[in-house]
Design a protein around this motif. Structure first.
Motif, mmCIF file in Angstrom:
data_model
loop_
_atom_site.group_PDB
_atom_site.id
_atom_site.type_symbol
_atom_site.label_atom_id
_atom_site.label_comp_id
_atom_site.label_asym_id
_atom_site.label_seq_id
_atom_site.Cartn_x
_atom_site.Cartn_y
_atom_site.Cartn_z
ATOM 1 N N ARG A 1 0.882 -1.375 0.097
ATOM 2 C CA ARG A 1 -0.146 -0.435 0.637
ATOM 3 C C ARG A 1 0.738 1.124 0.083
ATOM 4 O O ARG A 1 0.507 2.097 -0.818
ATOM 5 C CB ARG A 1 -0.795 -0.043 1.387
ATOM 6 N N ALA A 2 1.994 1.625 0.640
ATOM 7 C CA ALA A 2 2.856 2.583 0.442
ATOM 8 C C ALA A 2 3.530 3.052 -0.879
ATOM 9 O O ALA A 2 3.425 3.559 -0.720
ATOM 10 C CB ALA A 2 3.926 2.438 1.752
ATOM 11 N N GLN A 3 4.105 1.996 -1.359
ATOM 12 C CA GLN A 3 4.096 2.037 -2.414
ATOM 13 C C GLN A 3 3.292 2.877 -3.696
ATOM 14 O O GLN A 3 3.311 3.183 -4.871
ATOM 15 C CB GLN A 3 4.975 0.706 -3.014
ATOM 16 N N ALA A 4 2.206 1.875 -3.695
ATOM 17 C CA ALA A 4 1.439 2.526 -4.868
ATOM 18 C C ALA A 4 0.608 4.210 -3.745
ATOM 19 O O ALA A 4 0.651 4.855 -4.751
ATOM 20 C CB ALA A 4 -0.002 1.245 -4.307
ATOM 21 N N ASP A 5 0.845 4.070 -2.958
ATOM 22 C CA ASP A 5 0.587 5.575 -2.047
ATOM 23 C C ASP A 5 1.803 6.681 -2.542
ATOM 24 O O ASP A 5 2.023 8.134 -1.890
ATOM 25 C CB ASP A 5 0.585 5.381 -0.821
ATOM 26 N N GLY A 6 2.993 6.250 -3.010
ATOM 27 C CA GLY A 6 4.040 7.497 -3.578
ATOM 28 C C GLY A 6 5.361 7.148 -2.893
ATOM 29 O O GLY A 6 5.918 8.205 -2.662
ATOM 30 N N ALA A 7 5.143 6.467 -2.047
ATOM 31 C CA ALA A 7 6.272 5.987 -0.811
ATOM 32 C C ALA A 7 7.693 5.684 -1.897
ATOM 33 O O ALA A 7 7.329 5.197 -3.108
ATOM 34 C CB ALA A 7 6.130 4.792 -0.194
ATOM 35 N N ASP A 8 8.963 6.353 -1.534
ATOM 36 C CA ASP A 8 10.240 6.160 -2.538
ATOM 37 C C ASP A 8 10.766 4.793 -1.444
ATOM 38 O O ASP A 8 11.874 4.177 -2.355
ATOM 39 C CB ASP A 8 11.125 6.915 -2.352
ATOM 40 N N ALA A 9 10.588 4.383 -0.774
ATOM 41 C CA ALA A 9 11.126 3.741 0.272
ATOM 42 C C ALA A 9 10.546 3.587 1.330
ATOM 43 O O ALA A 9 9.716 4.275 1.887
ATOM 44 C CB ALA A 9 12.309 3.923 0.987
ATOM 45 N N VAL A 10 10.881 2.021 1.625
ATOM 46 C CA VAL A 10 9.874 1.565 3.085
ATOM 47 C C VAL A 10 11.042 0.769 3.697
ATOM 48 O O VAL A 10 11.670 0.571 3.750
ATOM 49 C CB VAL A 10 8.622 -0.034 2.005
ATOM 50 N N CYS A 11 10.909 1.213 5.132
ATOM 51 C CA CYS A 11 11.298 1.637 6.287
ATOM 52 C C CYS A 11 10.884 -0.412 7.016
ATOM 53 O O CYS A 11 10.020 -0.107 7.698
ATOM 54 C CB CYS A 11 12.106 2.239 6.683
ATOM 55 N N LEU A 12 11.706 -1.111 7.326
ATOM 56 C CA LEU A 12 11.270 -1.469 8.436
ATOM 57 C C LEU A 12 11.434 -1.505 9.820
ATOM 58 O O LEU A 12 12.480 -1.992 10.139
ATOM 59 C CB LEU A 12 10.979 -3.330 8.150
ATOM 60 N N TYR A 13 11.025 -1.026 10.637
ATOM 61 C CA TYR A 13 10.836 -1.141 12.218
ATOM 62 C C TYR A 13 11.137 -1.567 13.271
ATOM 63 O O TYR A 13 10.751 -1.830 13.982
ATOM 64 C CB TYR A 13 10.449 0.461 12.321
ATOM 65 N N CYS A 14 12.370 -2.465 12.749
ATOM 66 C CA CYS A 14 12.317 -4.138 13.645
ATOM 67 C C CYS A 14 13.219 -4.319 13.609
ATOM 68 O O CYS A 14 14.157 -4.532 12.479
ATOM 69 C CB CYS A 14 11.256 -4.908 13.636
ATOM 70 N N PHE A 15 14.207 -4.836 14.749
ATOM 71 C CA PHE A 15 15.436 -5.367 14.618
ATOM 72 C C PHE A 15 15.188 -6.952 14.121
ATOM 73 O O PHE A 15 16.511 -7.736 13.542
ATOM 74 C CB PHE A 15 16.126 -5.611 15.926
ATOM 75 N N SER A 16 14.038 -7.326 13.792
ATOM 76 C CA SER A 16 13.981 -8.534 13.860
ATOM 77 C C SER A 16 14.244 -8.660 12.218
ATOM 78 O O SER A 16 13.909 -9.858 11.171
ATOM 79 C CB SER A 16 12.757 -9.775 14.158
ATOM 80 N N ASP A 17 13.733 -7.216 11.700
ATOM 81 C CA ASP A 17 13.312 -7.126 10.268
ATOM 82 C C ASP A 17 12.567 -8.058 9.439
ATOM 83 O O ASP A 17 12.370 -8.834 8.160
ATOM 84 C CB ASP A 17 14.226 -7.718 8.990
ATOM 85 N N PRO A 18 11.034 -7.992 10.014
ATOM 86 C CA PRO A 18 9.941 -8.966 9.847
ATOM 87 C C PRO A 18 9.085 -9.068 8.182
ATOM 88 O O PRO A 18 9.456 -7.795 8.096
ATOM 89 C CB PRO A 18 9.200 -9.099 10.719
ATOM 90 N N GLY A 19 9.154 -9.795 7.956
ATOM 91 C CA GLY A 19 8.787 -9.970 5.904
ATOM 92 C C GLY A 19 9.895 -9.300 5.226
ATOM 93 O O GLY A 19 8.759 -8.628 4.354
ATOM 94 N N PHE A 20 10.748 -9.099 6.001
ATOM 95 C CA PHE A 20 12.199 -8.571 4.477
ATOM 96 C C PHE A 20 12.114 -9.080 3.643
ATOM 97 O O PHE A 20 11.693 -8.442 2.569
ATOM 98 C CB PHE A 20 13.650 -8.502 5.454
#
Length: 253
Positions: free
Chosen positions: A65-84
Motif C-alpha cells: 500500500r505504501a508503494q502504491a501511495d507513492g513512497a520512495d522507500a519502505v523501512c521496517l522498524y524492527c531489529f528482526s526485519d519481519p517480512g523483509f
C-alpha cells in the motif's frame, strides 16, 4: 522524498506514531517526508520468531500500500526485519530493514561489533540472524541480552543505564569495537551511549533512515535477480489465535 516506516508492533495510536516519527525526523534530511504505519489486524509486539512470522502478512500488505501511495522507500522498524524478503519480492522501491542497515554500518566502522538484544533468550536466534544478514562470524564479538522487553515501559534514563552497563561489557570483556542497539525501542539513545562508551554505538533507527535516503538519492533499489517477483497467484491467509501453553501450541481459527 517520501519514506514509509512500517512499525510491526500493533495498536499504536496517532500520538504514539507521531512521537516515533518525530524521533526519526532528527536523523532525516529536511526535505524527507516520513510516515509511519502499524498493524491493525493483530495484537503482536515482535519479541520472538513466532511474532515475526505472524506479523509478516500484514507487513507485506502495508508495504504494498505504501508503494502504491507513492513512497520512495519502505523501512521496517524492527531489529528482526519481519517480512523483509517477502517485501523485497513484492516491491520495486527500496526495502530497508533496521537490523540490515545497522549491521552493514557496524561493518564499516569497526573490525568487530556486539549486539545488545532485549533478552538472553534470543541470543542464539540473533547470532544466526546476523550470519544470515551477511555478517562475518569472526567480526561478531558477542550478542548480549539486557532483559529489556520491548513491551514493558521504563524510564529512558533507566534504559540508558542498563544499555551502558551491557555495552561496557561488550567493549571491555568481548573486545567489541562498536555496539549495535538491537531493538528499535532503544531509538534515540545511540549518541549518548557513544559518548559514554567511547566507541560507535549504532542506533538502528538512524541507520534505517540514512540508508533509505542514500538509496533514494542514488536511484538504487534491491536487485530483482536476487528478489524476483513471486509467481502469479491469488493468495489468502486466515488470522487465528495461537496460544503457547506448555507443552502444546493450540491453534484456534
Amino acid at each position: 522524498m517520501k519514506i514509509c516506516v512500517v512499525n510491526p508492533d500493533s495498536g499504536l495510536d496517532a500520538a504514539g506514531l507521531k512521537l516515533r516519527v518525530e524521533r526519526l525526523r532528527r536523523f532525516a534530511r529536511p526535505d524527507t517526508e516520513i510516515v509511519m504505519v502499524c498493524p491493525r489486524k493483530n495484537n503482536l509486539c515482535v519479541d520472538s520468531c513466532l511474532d515475526a512470522a505472524l506479523d509478516a502478512p500484514e507487513i507485506a500488505e502495508m508495504a504494498l500500500r505504501a508503494q502504491a501511495d507513492g513512497a520512495d522507500a519502505v523501512c521496517l522498524y524492527c531489529f528482526s526485519d519481519p517480512g523483509f524478503d517477502a517485501c523485497r519480492e513484492l516491491l520495486r522501491v527500496p526495502v530497508v530493514g533496521g537490523a540490515q542497515a545497522a549491521v552493514l554500518l557496524a561493518s564499516q566502522l569497526a573490525l568487530s561489533f556486539s549486539v545488545l538484544t532485549t533478552s538472553a533468550r534470543r541470543i542464539p536466534q540473533k547470532k544466526a540472524f546476523l550470519r544470515a544478514l551477511g555478517a562475518d562470524p569472526a567480526r561478531i564479538a558477542s550478542v548480549r541480552g539486557v532483559e529489556l522487553p520491548p513491551n514493558v515501559p521504563r524510564e529512558r534514563s533507566e534504559i540508558v543505564e542498563i544499555l551502558e552497563a551491557g555495552g561496557r561489557r561488550c567493549v571491555e570483556e568481548d573486545g567489541a569495537g562498536a555496539v549495535i542497539l538491537g531493538c528499535l525501542s532503544f531509538a534515540g539513545m545511540g549518541a549518548e551511549l557513544t559518548e559514554r562508551l567511547g566507541v560507535p554505538v549504532i542506533d538502528p533507527a538512524a541507520a534505517l533512515i540514512a540508508t533509505a535516503e542514500s538509496l533514494i538519492v542514488q536511484g538504487l533499489s534491491h536487485s530483482k535477480r536476487s528478489w524476483p517477483e513471486p509467481p502469479s497467484a491469488r493468495r489468502f491467509w486466515g488470522a487465528g489465535i495461537i496460544e503457547n501453553r506448555t507443552p502444546y501450541y493450540l491453534i484456534k481459527v
